[in-house]
Design an enzyme around this catalytic site. Structure first.
Site, PDB file in Angstrom:
ATOM      1  CE  LYS A 242     -13.572  -8.519   4.810  1.00 47.55           C
ATOM      2  NZ  LYS A 242     -12.947  -8.549   3.470  1.00 47.55           N
ATOM      3  CG  ASP A 247     -11.737  -2.687   3.065  1.00 45.55           C
ATOM      4  OD1 ASP A 247     -10.909  -1.983   3.684  1.00 45.55           O
ATOM      5  OD2 ASP A 247     -11.424  -3.649   2.347  1.00 45.55           O
ATOM      6  CE  LYS A 254     -11.119  -2.324  -0.370  1.00 42.27           C
ATOM      7  NZ  LYS A 254     -10.541  -3.482  -1.076  1.00 42.27           N
ATOM      8  CG  ASP A 265     -15.132  -6.037   2.568  1.00 41.70           C
ATOM      9  OD1 ASP A 265     -15.145  -7.066   1.868  1.00 41.70           O
ATOM     10  OD2 ASP A 265     -14.092  -5.583   3.082  1.00 41.70           O
ATOM     11  CG  ASP A 324      -7.505  -3.380   0.568  1.00 39.56           C
ATOM     12  OD1 ASP A 324      -8.546  -3.306   1.253  1.00 39.56           O
ATOM     13  OD2 ASP A 324      -7.518  -3.511  -0.671  1.00 39.56           O
ATOM     14  CD  GLU A 326     -10.313  -5.454   5.084  1.00 43.03           C
ATOM     15  OE1 GLU A 326     -11.374  -5.998   4.731  1.00 43.03           O
ATOM     16  OE2 GLU A 326      -9.421  -5.132   4.274  1.00 43.03           O
ATOM     17  NE  ARG A 328      -5.516 -11.694   4.137  1.00 46.23           N
ATOM     18  CZ  ARG A 328      -4.970 -11.865   2.933  1.00 46.23           C
ATOM     19  NH1 ARG A 328      -3.738 -12.338   2.834  1.00 46.23           N
ATOM     20  NH2 ARG A 328      -5.644 -11.566   1.848  1.00 46.23           N
TER      21      ARG A 328
END
Length: 474
Positions: A242, A247, A254, A265, A324, A326, A328
Site C-alpha cells: 500500500k 491519508d 479523519k 500510511d 477512509d 482507501e 483496499r
C-alpha cells in the site's frame, strides 16, 4: 514546487570484524546478567539494554548488558549501545566491542542489527546527516567466522532503514511521483527494473480503485513496478504494498488528532520497495515482482464518495461505503493486475490497512491472514529470523457473505470485524493463489523506543519479506 529531502537511504554505521583491538579507540565490555563487572568504580548489572559509562581512566569506556545472552538480548544491547554512544557530549567516531569467546554468528548478527539501527534518526536539515558512530569494530579471535553474517545483516538493516526513511518523509515532499522517482533512483539497477506508470496509463488500463482514491488530490497517482529476475530462480513471488502517501480519509475525513502520522500510511509500500532492494543486493535466487499503488487520499471536488461504484482492473466492481477504507481500493487493482500480468506462484501484500489490528494486536505485532498454511508458517518463521513478530488471524468464511455487493460485485466497508473483513475483501482479488496479507497498521509506527526501534516509522515488515524470499531461494 515541492521541497527536497536529504539523499536517501540513511547512512548506516560501518561495522568491521577484527581479531585485535586498535589502540586509541574506546572499548566496550559486554556483560551477562549473571556476571559481576566492576570497572572504574562502576558496577554493571548486565541487564539487557543497560549501558553504563565508565570513567575515562582506561581503555574501556562502556559496559553493555546482555541479559541472559539470548539473540534478542544481543540486538537490544547493540541498539542501546548505539544510542548511548551517540548521546555523549564529544562525538565518538569509532568504538570497539569485545565479543565473548562462546558467541555464535547468529548472536553477532543480532548485535550488528542493533548497532546498525539503534542510533537511527530522521531529520530534515541543511546538512547531510551522518551516523553518530561511524565505525564499530567487533573484536574476536574468531572474527573471520562472523564477516559474512555481518554483511548479510547489513542488507537487512538497510532495508529497515530505507523503509523508515520513506515512511518518515513529510507529505509536503512525498507525493506519489516523489515516491516513484525515489524508488527508481534508489532501487533501480542492473538487477532490478523499475517502471513508473502515470495517471494516463492507469486510466487506459482500468485502475479504477487507484484513480478513485487519487482523484481528490492535485498530485496524481502512480503505480510503481519493480522486477527482479535472477537466473535459475524456481519460484516467483508477487509483493504488493500500500502506497498512500498521505491519508486525510477523503470525504469520510479523519479526526485531526493523529492525522500527521498519515505520512506513514505508505509504510507497506516502503517495506516492499526496500525489500526488493535488499533481495537483489543479497543475490537471492528467487524471482520477485513488486507493485506499489501510490496515491494521496484528499478532499476536493474530485474526491470519490460513499455510494460510488468503482470498477477495478479486470472488471470487478466495488460499492464504496467509507472513503477512509482507501487502502483496499488501491490494493485490489494492484493484486488483480499483478496476478493477471505476471502469473506468480504466490502473493504477499503488506499494508497499514486497519485500525482494528492496532486494537487486536497492539503496536509490536503484525496481523497475518493467509489462504495457505505452509505460506503462513513461512511468514512467521521469516519474522522470527528477522526479529519481527506476527500473529495469524482467521479468515472466517462465515463472514464472507458480508463482502457481497448489492449494486456492485463486492462491498468495500460492510461492517463487522474490521481487520478480517478487509482481508476477506482483498481475498476476492487473489484468484485463488496462495496468498498472505500482512496488516501492519500497529507495528509500522512506534511511539517509544524499544529494541532497535526508535519513535516514528519502524521499518516493520521489510526484513520479514527479505527473509521470506530467502526461504524460497534455490
Amino acid at each position: 514546487m515541492r521541497n527536497s529531502l536529504p539523499p536517501v537511504p540513511t547512512k548506516l554505521p560501518e561495522i568491521e570484524v577484527a581479531d585485535a583491538f586498535r589502540r586509541g579507540a574506546p572499548q566496550v565490555v559486554l556483560a551477562l546478567s549473571s556476571a559481576e563487572v566492576e570497572l572504574g568504580g562502576v558496577k554493571a548489572t548486565g541487564k539487557a539494554g543497560d549501558v553504563q559509562e565508565v570513567p575515562a581512566d582506561g581503555a574501556v569506556r562502556w559496559v553493555a548488558g546482555l541479559g541472559a545472552g539470548e539473540p534478542r538480548d544481543y540486538r537490544r544491547a547493540g541498539a542501546a549501545l548505539a544510542r548511548a554512544v551517540s548521546s555523549v557530549d564529544q562525538p565518538v567516531r569509532t568504538v570497539q566491542v569485545g565479543l565473548p569467546e562462546d558467541v555464535s554468528a547468529a548472536h553477532v548478527g543480532e548485535l550488528a542489527m542493533g548497532l546498525f539501527l539503534g542510533g537511527y534518526r530522521f531529520v530534515v536539515t541543511t546538512e547531510d546527516p551522518k551516523p553518530a558512530v561511524q565505525t564499530v569494530r567487533l573484536v574476536s579471535p574468531s572474527a573471520a567466522a562472523y564477516a559474512d553474517e555481518v554483511a548479510r545483516v547489513r542488507e537487512l538493516a538497510a532495508a529497515a532503514a530505507l523503509t523508515r526513511d520513506l515512511a518518515n518523509a513529510p507529505s509536503n515532499i512525498k507525493n506519489p511521483a516523489w515516491l516513484a522517482n525515489t524508488a527508481a533512483k534508489v532501487v533501480g539497477s542492473a538487477a532490478v527494473t523499475v517502471n513508473v506508470r502515470d495517471e494516463k496509463w492507469l486510466a487506459d488500463n482500468g485502475f479504477g480503485g487507484v484513480l478513485a482514491v487519487g482523484g481528490g488530490s492535485d498530485s496524481p497517482p502512480r503505480l510503481i513496478e519493480l522486477e527482479y529476475r535472477p537466473r535459475g530462480a524456481k519460484t516467483h513471488l508477487l509483493f504488493v504494498g500500500k502506497g498512500i502517501t498521505f491519508d486525510t480519509g477523503g470525504l469520510s475525513v479523519k479526526p485531526a488528532d493523529g492525522m500527521h502520522l498519515m505520512r506513514t500510511d505508505m509504510a507497506g509500500g516502503a517495506a516492499v520497495i526496500a525489500s526488493v532492494r535488499a533481495i537483489a543486493s543479497l543475490g537471492l535466487a528467487v524471482r520477485v515482482t513488486a507493485l506499489v499503488p501510490a496515491a494521496e487520499n484528499h478532499v476536493s471536488g474530485g474526491s470519490y464518495r460513499p455510494g460510488d461504484i468503482v470498477r477495478h482492473y479486470g472488471g470487478r466492481t466495488t460499492e464504496v461505503g467509507n472513503t477512509d477504507a482507501e487502502g483496499r481500493m488501491v490494493m485490489a487493482d494492484a493484486l488483480a493486475y499483478g496476478i493477471h500480468t505476471y502469473k506468480p506462484d504466490l502473493v504477499v501484500d503488506a499494508a497499514t490497512l486497519t485500525g482494528a489490528m492496532k486494537v487486536s494486536l497492539g503496536l509490536r505485532t503484525g496481523g497475518l491472514f493467509s489462504t495457505d498454511d505452509a505460506l503462513a508458517a513461512r511468514v512467521i518463521e521469516a519474522g522470527t529470523r528477522a526479529g519481527e513478530s506476527w500473529w495469524r488471524m482467521p479468515l472466517v468464511d462465515d463472514y464472507a457473505p458480508g463482502i457481497e455487493g448489492e449494486l456492485g460485485d463486492v462491498r468495500q466497508a460492510p461492517g463487522g470485524p474490521g481487520g478480517i473483513m478487509a482481508a476477506l475483501f482483498l481475498r476476492e482479488f487473489t484468484a485463488g493463489l496462495p496468498w498472505a496479507h500482512l496488516d501492519i497498521a500497529g507495528p509500522a509506527r512506534a511511539d517509544k523506543t524499544y529494541d532497535d526501534v526508535v519513535p516514528g516509522a519502524s521499518g516493520f515488515a521489510a526484513r520479514t519479506l527479505v527473509e521470506l524470499a530467502a526461504s524460497y531461494s534455490a
